[in-house]
Design an enzyme around this catalytic site. Structure first.
Site, mmCIF file in Angstrom:
data_model
loop_
_atom_site.group_PDB
_atom_site.id
_atom_site.type_symbol
_atom_site.label_atom_id
_atom_site.label_comp_id
_atom_site.label_asym_id
_atom_site.label_seq_id
_atom_site.Cartn_x
_atom_site.Cartn_y
_atom_site.Cartn_z
ATOM 1 N N LYS A 78 -4.169 -40.633 34.481
ATOM 2 C CA LYS A 78 -4.005 -40.625 33.081
ATOM 3 C C LYS A 78 -2.995 -39.530 32.513
ATOM 4 O O LYS A 78 -3.129 -38.217 32.803
ATOM 5 C CB LYS A 78 -5.356 -40.745 32.026
ATOM 6 C CG LYS A 78 -4.738 -41.084 30.769
ATOM 7 C CD LYS A 78 -6.059 -41.340 30.115
ATOM 8 C CE LYS A 78 -5.866 -41.878 28.515
ATOM 9 N NZ LYS A 78 -7.165 -41.976 27.689
ATOM 10 N N SER A 153 -7.086 -45.564 25.156
ATOM 11 C CA SER A 153 -5.785 -45.223 25.327
ATOM 12 C C SER A 153 -5.594 -44.977 26.842
ATOM 13 O O SER A 153 -4.498 -44.408 27.460
ATOM 14 C CB SER A 153 -5.891 -43.672 24.526
ATOM 15 O OG SER A 153 -6.896 -43.036 25.158
ATOM 16 N N SER A 177 -11.698 -45.876 24.951
ATOM 17 C CA SER A 177 -10.339 -45.676 25.489
ATOM 18 C C SER A 177 -10.497 -46.034 27.318
ATOM 19 O O SER A 177 -9.497 -46.224 27.627
ATOM 20 C CB SER A 177 -9.692 -44.291 25.353
ATOM 21 O OG SER A 177 -9.302 -44.262 24.133
#
Length: 496
Positions: A78, A153, A177
């Site tokens: 990420k 996210s 997320s």
């Protein structure tokens, strides 16, 4: 063979057997990204030259007789994790040139395990949305339907996994997320117990890289199979070596049961504050039916369940008060004036969010005390049950909505509009008390979109929901890859 959609476990076996090299796997993964990511936009910071070099190193290490858990396996990370030599922006254009010199703890652990990092995956601005888009890197599309979000996210990571861009990814979770993108994209994710996985180096640009303890947030694994989640969690688990790691080691207890028939499971499909859409309710019921068919003891109600309305309010208070703590004084005073105008009998989540924006320390201490009471309630519930099955969000992936004010957005649940942020209540069920939760695929909607559910387990008993996820994968199937054109419903099973 198309290696790109196999699990990490399958790739590791093939590498050990000499059926493929890491260089070949890495080249195939890069070729797939270069071919398909023009429409998905999941990998926002490619690192292909260093990935190829790492793959060659992995092959040489294997030739010397080395074997590590992820040796030679291509993965993604990420964007919010620091990777030495790559930008960490959290989607903020002002920080496009921020390039950390040191890897985050979890990136170091990935590399030590032998993983080949292909690059970094897209995120929302500041990690503050249920969608993944920003002005710097653009919008990540759902691989199943390019007109819909991949979630947030960790939406870039989920879309990458579903598209065959690496076998594993690491993300983070504060408001679903990890779990929401997994649910939207048809893959697996695990939100670990609060504090189980060190977070140093997953920080906003220019923030000090300190081994801080976090109140709600965790970092965790994402994968295309339940067993791969366990494999990656074992690498990620453990305290920061600068703090608790000086004196502590982690030994997670084994799963409570190995057979489906021995599990005691509470199944929830309704929340008092927001309806559950029919597609998600059907996914919950598919899992419940599989549990019953496998001989598990399944209940739909329990007086031991902590009050979900109160839990949602506490979660909202803790989440929002933390997220606005660094607002400028002027903004804080404006919010205080808005909150003062609220009616005393307004008990909506919108009102709870506004009040939490101006929490005093005394207010926070009160909310934290109520959280501890809920934690004790969950301990009592898990004396009678081994896991809880419930939704992650009320709907499958929804169409892109880039209205800059989330308070003006709406979520459509079976034709009725609801406040956009209210869908976070399901994510908050395990997050507020810090419990582990595993997101697993649970079929598809009538439109062909993935539907997932979460399996919540007892604190620090992460192996229990992970094992249940493995058993359900065997019972009802797992990851199914979307078509390359993002057409809902036209999919083929991967890894078969």
């Amino acid at each position: 063979m198309d290696w790109n959609l196999l699990t990490a476990e399958e790739l590791a076996a093939a590498l050990r057997a000499g059926e493929v090299t890491s260089a070949e796997l890495t080249d195939e993964a890069i070729a797939r990204i270069e071919r398909d990511d023009k429409t998905i936009n999941a990998v926002c910071v490619p690192d292909f030259d260093r990935a190829r070099a790492a793959a060659r190193d992995a092959d040489q290490a294997r030739a010397r007789g080395e074997d590590r858990p992820l040796l030679g396996i291509p993965v993604t990370v990420k964007e919010s994790y620091n990777v030495a030599g790559l930008p960490t922006t959290w989607g903020m254009s002002a920080h496009r040139d921020h390039v950390p010199a040191e890897d985050a703890v979890q990136v170091s652990r990935l590399k030590a395990a032998g993983a080949v990092v292909l690059g970094k995956t897209n995120v929302p601005l500041g990690l503050q949305d249920i969608q993944s888009f920003n002005e710097l890197y653009g919008t990540t599309n759902n691989p199943w339907d390019h007109g819909r979000t991949s979630g947030g996210s960790s939406g870039g990571s989920a879309a990458a996994l579903a598209s065959g861009f690496g076998a594993l990814s690491i993300g983070s979770d504060l408001a679903g997320s990890l779990r929401t993108p997994a649910h939207f994209c048809g893959v697996y994710a695990h939100k670990p117990t609060l504090g189980l996985t060190a977070m140093r180096g997953m920080v906003p640009p220019l923030a000090p890289v300190l081994p801080a303890e976090h109140d709600l947030a965790v970092v965790g694994p994402m994968a295309r199979s339940a067993r791969d989640l366990t494999l990656l969690l074992d690498i990620m688990a453990g305290p920061d070596p600068l703090t608790f790691g000086v004196a502590h080691e982690v030994t997670l207890p084994p799963a409570r049961h190995e057979r489906l028939c021995d599990f005691r499971v509470l199944v929830l499909d309704q929340h008092p504050l927001i309806p559950t859409g029919s597609a998600v309710r059907a996914g919950v019921n598919r899992v419940a039916d599989a549990l019953v068919d496998g001989g598990a003891r399944v209940e739909r109600h329990s007086p031991l369940l902590p009050d979900l309305t109160e839990a949602a309010v506490i979660y909202t208070q803790l989440l929002i008060s933390s997220s606005v703590a660094h607002f400028p004084v002027e903004a804080h005073e404006q919010l205080r004036a808005h909150a003062a105008r609220l009616s005393a009998d307004d008990r909506s989540l919108d009102a709870a969010r506004l009040r939490a924006m101006v929490f005093s320390h005394r207010d926070w201490i009160g909310a934290n005390h109520r959280r501890e009471l809920h934690r004790h309630g969950w301990r009592q519930l898990f004396a009678e049950f081994d896991a809880v099955v419930c939704p992650i969000t009320p709907t499958p992936a929804f169409p892109h909505d880039h209205n800059p004010d989330p308070r003006e957005r709406r979520i459509d649940i079976d034709g009725v509009e609801h406040p956009y942020l209210d869908q976070l209540v399901w994510a908050g069920v395990p997050t507020m008390p810090g419990l582990p939760a595993t997101a697993v695929p649970a079929g598809r909607s009538p439109e062909g979109l993935p539907v997932g559910v979460q399996l919540i387990g007892p604190m620090f008993e992460d192996r229990t929901p992970l094992r249940l996820a493995e058993l359900l994968e065997q019972k009802i199937g797992g990851f199914v890859g979307p078509s390359s054109d993002g057409t809902p419903g036209s999919a083929q099973t991967a890894g078969q």
